[in-house]
Design a protein around this motif. Structure first.
Motif, short mmCIF file in Angstrom:
data_model
loop_
_atom_site.label_atom_id
_atom_site.label_comp_id
_atom_site.label_asym_id
_atom_site.label_seq_id
_atom_site.Cartn_x
_atom_site.Cartn_y
_atom_site.Cartn_z
N GLN A 266 -11.95 -13.86 -36.31
CA GLN A 266 -11.12 -14.81 -37.05
C GLN A 266 -11.09 -14.37 -38.51
OE1 GLN A 266 -11.49 -17.26 -39.68
NE2 GLN A 266 -9.36 -17.80 -39.33
N PRO A 267 -9.91 -14.27 -39.13
CA PRO A 267 -8.60 -14.36 -38.46
C PRO A 267 -8.34 -13.10 -37.66
CG PRO A 267 -8.34 -13.90 -40.81
CD PRO A 267 -9.80 -14.01 -40.56
N PRO B 39 -5.69 -13.45 -31.78
CA PRO B 39 -4.77 -12.87 -30.79
C PRO B 39 -4.52 -11.40 -31.12
CG PRO B 39 -3.85 -14.86 -31.84
CD PRO B 39 -5.03 -14.44 -32.65
O1 MOO Z 1 -6.78 -17.18 -37.18
MO1 MOO Z 1 -5.53 -16.35 -36.26
O2 MOO Z 1 -6.88 -15.73 -35.46
O3 MOO Z 1 -4.80 -16.98 -37.59
O4 MOO Z 1 -5.33 -14.74 -36.62
#
Ligand code: MOO
Ligand SMILES: Nc1nc2c(c(=O)[nH]1)N[C@H]1C(S)=C(S)[C@@H](COP(=O)(O)OP(=O)(O)OC[C@H]3O[C@@H](n4cnc5c(N)ncnc54)[C@H](O)[C@@H]3O)O[C@H]1N2
Length: 395
Positions: A277-278, A281
């Motif tokens: 995080q971030p 995905p």
């Molecule tokens: O936190 Mo996402 O994992 O905003 O990229």
């Protein structure tokens, strides 16, 4: 990818990216920042010939002591042509860089002399070889001037030129294509008259700049401003004809219009979440033989994903140093998400300390711009106290 760690995903991407194996020969004027493929040996001695280090008088050192006067019988300038040998009991004026005449073995700087008419008086003795730059005293013919795998900087280009080398064989630059996707996107060049619900595309320029800073050549920075997978396929066709790597942002999560996810699904790519995080995905695929690395659209997620997964590969290939990692002390307490490796934005402050900037959310593009390091918090760490040491990665 459900329980994939950051390191595992990084290894997957490393295995996907086929680095170019071709080389090209470029002239020195185009060689800055390129990487040598083989050691470069000097074709000549440097200096090329024995020459003067000073403007002054060429002498036989054994003939000179304080108060010696010698007739000035000629002049040698830094210009083509071989000077006549120096006759015993005489001197010639000599300029910096000029060939030292045979027979002369020292140079007296002009400021250590007095000239009256055609005679020079020397104020102090000089030793053999003084102010004479010997042939080959810098490098010898056949010696290695530059090693293989070296990123060429101005000083390297200078020695090649000095040795008379005009062209250099270098690694072919890795060609990357950047594609941003999302129907909400418009480009900042289009001005302020944007529609409600539109936002400016910041990921294309970020990825383009980051890839170039990591030494890659970005052949296209494309923009897919709708959520049609057929249009993305068209962009991919353009991209794959001219790239070693395709980077995309956006459209890989769980929504209804995930154009990259749909496209990768059609070509058998891998899409999922990793323990980060971030940048949770993540997706990958291969189209027409070209690897695709797909980042989540949130601007901070895209930027950090690039730094973590792609920049190290590109930098290594481009002969650039790896990102600098420094241990620093936190200025405040920090919480982190259990089971996820978190990359918080940080700003370095005095005394080897770092303070978090903005929050952990991945839309905080201004917070990212205000940071100069990422704070790398391990998956297993959930709480850190002010004064605790953390690993930071310089941006
Ligand atoms: O936190 Mo996402 O994992 O905003 O990229
Ligand atoms: N139900 C769920 N929703 C979401 C999840 C989830 O697990 N379940 N994950 C969230 C996380 S974490 C992220 S990160 C995002 C990733 O989504 P996408 O990769 O599909 O990205 P988009 O939806 O296209 O965009 C996300 C966000 O970023 C903005 N964006 C996109 N492209 C750009 C660009 N080129 N320049 C600037 N900003 C961009 C976009 O407008 C969105 O606000 O998904 C969460 N959702």
């Amino acid at each position: 990818m459900a329980h994939t760690s950051v390191d595992e995903h990084a290894a997957l991407i490393r295995s996907l990216v086929a680095l170019p194996t071709t080389t090209e020969t470029v002239d020195l004027w185009s060689a800055l920042g390129r990487v040598t493929v083989a050691p470069i040996l000097s074709p000549v001695d440097l200096p090329l010939f024995r020459n003067s280090q000073m403007d002054g008088f060429a002498v036989r050192s054994a003939e000179v002591s304080a108060g010696t006067s010698l007739p000035i019988v000629g002049e040698v300038a830094a210009s083509p042509g071989e000077p006549a040998p120096l006759e015993p009991g005489t001197t010639v004026r000599i300029m910096t860089g000029a060939m030292v005449p045979a027979g002369a073995d020292a140079v007296i700087p002009v400021e250590d002399t007095t000239v009256v008419g055609g005679t020079v008086t020397i104020h102090r003795a000089r030793s053999l070889g003084e102010y004479v730059r010997d042939r080959g005293s810098d490098t010898r013919e056949g010696d290695e001037l530059l090693p293989a795998g070296l990123r060429l900087a101005s000083r390297h280009l200078a020695v090649l030129a000095a040795a008379g080398i005009a062209r250099v064989e270098v690694r072919t630059r890795l060609r990357a294509v950047v594609i941003s996707t999302g129907a909400e996107l418009t480009r900042p060049e289009h001005g302020v008259a944007i529609l409600p619900g539109q936002i400016y595309d910041s990921n294309s320029v970020a990825l383009d700049a980051a890839a170039r800073a990591a030494g890659a050549d970005v052949t296209h920075a494309l923009f897919n401003g709708n959520d049609e997978s057929s249009e993305l396929r068209g962009a991919m066709l353009v991209a794959s004809s001219d790239a070693d790597l395709i980077l995309t942002s956006g459209g890989i999560s769980m929504g209804e219009h995930e154009v990259v996810r749909d496209f990768l699904g059609e070509i058998g790519g891998a899409i999922g979440h990793i323990a980060m995080q971030p940048g949770g995905p993540q997706a990958t695929g291969t189209f027409a033989g070209v690897p695709i690395v797909s980042f989540p659209g949130n601007p901070v997620s895209t930027q950090i994903s690039f730094e973590v997964f792609v920049a190290p590969i590109l930098r290594e290939y481009a002969g650039l140093p790896a990102a600098v990692r420094v241990s620093r002390e936190l200025t405040v307490d920090v919480r982190s998400i259990p089971g996820k490796r978190q990359f918080l934005r940080g700003r370095t402050v005095g005394g080897g300390r770092v303070e978090p900037v903005a929050g952990p959310s991945s839309h905080l593009v201004a917070g990212m711009a205000a940071s100069d390091v990422l704070i790398d918090v391990p998956e297993t760490t959930t709480e850190l106290k002010a004064g605790d040491t953390v690993e930071t990665i310089e941006l």
